[in-house]
Design a protein around this motif. Sequence first.
Motif, PDB file in Angstrom:
ATOM      1  N   GLU A 169       0.838  -1.202   0.000  1.00  0.00           N
ATOM      2  CA  GLU A 169       0.000   0.000   0.000  1.00  0.00           C
ATOM      3  C   GLU A 169       0.874   1.254   0.000  1.00  0.00           C
ATOM      4  N   GLU A 185      -3.805   0.100  -4.029  1.00  0.00           N
ATOM      5  CA  GLU A 185      -5.008   0.476  -3.280  1.00  0.00           C
ATOM      6  C   GLU A 185      -5.681  -0.754  -2.675  1.00  0.00           C
ATOM      7  N   ARG A 225      -8.056  -0.228  -0.233  1.00  0.00           N
ATOM      8  CA  ARG A 225      -9.411   0.327  -0.116  1.00  0.00           C
ATOM      9  C   ARG A 225     -10.202  -0.214   1.071  1.00  0.00           C
ATOM     10  N   TYR A 247     -13.137  -2.082  -6.048  1.00  0.00           N
ATOM     11  CA  TYR A 247     -11.924  -1.733  -6.792  1.00  0.00           C
ATOM     12  C   TYR A 247     -12.194  -1.221  -8.204  1.00  0.00           C
ATOM     13  N   ALA A 275      -9.972   1.583  -9.176  1.00  0.00           N
ATOM     14  CA  ALA A 275      -8.603   1.522  -8.658  1.00  0.00           C
ATOM     15  C   ALA A 275      -7.604   1.358  -9.795  1.00  0.00           C
TER      16      ALA A 275
END
Length: 208
Positions: free
Chosen positions: A12, A17, A19, A85, A88
């Motif tokens: 990360e 990501e 999330r 996602y 993303a």
Amino acid sequence: RSGTSLCAAAIECLGAEIRLPVHYANEENRKGFFEHPDIVEFNDGLLSHLGGTWDNPLFDGPQAIAKADLTEWQIQASRLFDSIYGEAGIAAIKDPRLCQLLDFWMQVFFACGYSKQDIFVVHVLRDPVEVALSQQQRSRDNPAFYEIGGQLVEGAALWLSLSAQALSQTRELQNYFVTYPELLSNPRGVLLKLSEFLALTPDQKQID
């Protein structure tokens, strides 16, 4: 127990990501687990449907998946993945249940527009005795939740089962192996190697 939470934090940091809706941590893992609760809940439900659990070393996820009609589950998983996602740039998922369920999720990733070339797998390697000892402590601290691991042989068997299933399901994918000791002793070096493997250009301030 192998250091996957620390590795997920590192990934990360590089710009991927995860999330998470909230940052979940407790006394067992004070810096957080980096597991999306909706994916964990879905995977627990799927494992139950297949007759397994994440902590059953005798459960063979790939074999169970191959025998089951999981069309509806794949539709639900595709919707779930897209809702988390969908926008993303670089999506990252950390859940130990993927060791048993990656064959299922690969079909979901394909349905969401990913190819094998888009998927990168990072494995974290730690001495299995250390893993078993960590699982044993975890079981002693919370025996109602962690039924497996009170005996060292149980933790070792679980490590072996999950590791073997993970390696079996990823043999045709792009794999990178991080050792837990190196992650602790040389985090900057690991981050640089990970960024190269993942083709990410991280913020140097984050690495330093």
